[in-house]
Scaffold this active site. Structure first.
Site, PDB file in Angstrom:
ATOM      1  N   THR A 108       0.846  -1.183   0.000  1.00  0.00           N
ATOM      2  CA  THR A 108       0.000   0.000   0.000  1.00  0.00           C
ATOM      3  C   THR A 108       0.887   1.239   0.000  1.00  0.00           C
ATOM      4  O   THR A 108       1.975   1.230   0.581  1.00  0.00           O
ATOM      5  CB  THR A 108      -0.932   0.025   1.229  1.00  0.00           C
ATOM      6  N   ALA A 181      -8.618   1.985   0.587  1.00  0.00           N
ATOM      7  CA  ALA A 181      -7.949   0.726   0.931  1.00  0.00           C
ATOM      8  C   ALA A 181      -8.254   0.352   2.377  1.00  0.00           C
ATOM      9  O   ALA A 181      -8.511   1.220   3.221  1.00  0.00           O
ATOM     10  CB  ALA A 181      -6.444   0.853   0.723  1.00  0.00           C
ATOM     11  N   CYS A 212      -1.985  -3.494  -3.537  1.00  0.00           N
ATOM     12  CA  CYS A 212      -2.787  -4.617  -3.037  1.00  0.00           C
ATOM     13  C   CYS A 212      -2.710  -5.838  -3.950  1.00  0.00           C
ATOM     14  O   CYS A 212      -3.617  -6.674  -3.965  1.00  0.00           O
ATOM     15  CB  CYS A 212      -4.232  -4.192  -2.821  1.00  0.00           C
TER      16      CYS A 212
END
Length: 263
Positions: A108, A181, A212
């Protein structure tokens, strides 16, 4: 709980076993403090400082010496690796610092213009629509929180089967792109880490990773969708949507955190 609409919502969840033998009574935490704190960190919070602060607060919540916390931060540009991150998916390892996060999930990006909300709750008790000790429902609740938040800006956020996070149809690229996210950790029923909402980050910074683990879909933001929202407006939307999902009313005033900040 029945099957989750996205398949396995705990794919971005790292959980520590509670250590309770099958059939044994569940251990009870000390009575939680009634207050749910909302705290906005000033400036850019270094990632190691965030990890240390989350760990300390989670331990205090578990011990009954601190209330639950939703901590809103921005980070300097950096990449974080979840427990399922593949080294090959850090495609530009020299671009920004990279950190092992300890949460579930893969790679991320965090950086200025992205609101990160670290959520520290005691899952031994109910939170609105989330029943006690149900990690799947907790993750579903985080998804719903993001969906309701972006809806306040006129954006339709959606879940997608087999993909973690919140997705929108991007009118510019005419593809699906991620706007929010999710990655959490649950330690002896206390949660930490949380969600990241792309308000107006530099989306080119995501190019140093496979976000991801999904290469066939991109990332977007409120700004990229033509919505000029300030971080304060995003925070207000997050606070407004919170009670609809998790049920706890936040304090009227949001204090600045006494946490270290960097540039």
């Amino acid at each position: 709980m029945t099957a989750h609409p996205t398949g396995d919502p705990t794919a971005n969840t790292a959980a520590e076993p509670p250590g309770t033998p099958a059939g044994a009574p569940l251990a009870q935490h000390p009575a939680p403090l009634a207050r749910l704190d909302w705290c906005v960190a000033a400036g850019l919070t270094p990632y190691p400082d965030a990890l240390a602060r989350m760990q300390a607060r989670a331990a205090a919540i578990r011990d009954g010496t601190a209330g639950e916390l939703v901590w809103l931060v921005e980070h300097p540009p950096l990449y974080t690796a979840g427990t399922s991150a593949r080294p090959a998916e850090l495609t530009d390892p020299t671009r920004f610092p990279a950190y092992a996060a300890g949460r579930g999930g893969q790679w991320t990006y965090h950086g200025p213009g992205q609101r990160v909300a670290y959520v520290m709750l005691d899952l031994a008790r109910r939170h609105g629509s989330v029943p006690p000790r149900d990690v799947r429902c907790f993750v579903h609740g985080l998804e719903e929180w993001l969906i309701r938040t972006v809806a306040l800006f006129g954006v339709r956020g959606e879940r997608r089967a087999g993909r973690v996070g919140i997705w929108v149809a991007d009118p510019v690229t005419r593809t699906e792109a991620k706007i929010g996210a999710i990655g959490v950790r649950v330690s002896r029923w206390v949660t930490w880490h949380g969600i990241a909402l792309n308000v107006a980050p530099d989306l080119s910074h995501f190019a140093g990773i496979v976000p991801c683990g999904i290469s066939e879909h991109g990332v977007t933001s409120l700004a990229a969708l033509g919505i000029s929202a300030t971080m304060a407006e995003a925070d207000e939307a997050l606070r407004s949507a919170w009670g609809e999902v998790f049920g706890d009313a936040a304090e009227a005033d949001v204090p600045a955190c006494a946490a270290s900040s960097g540039e």
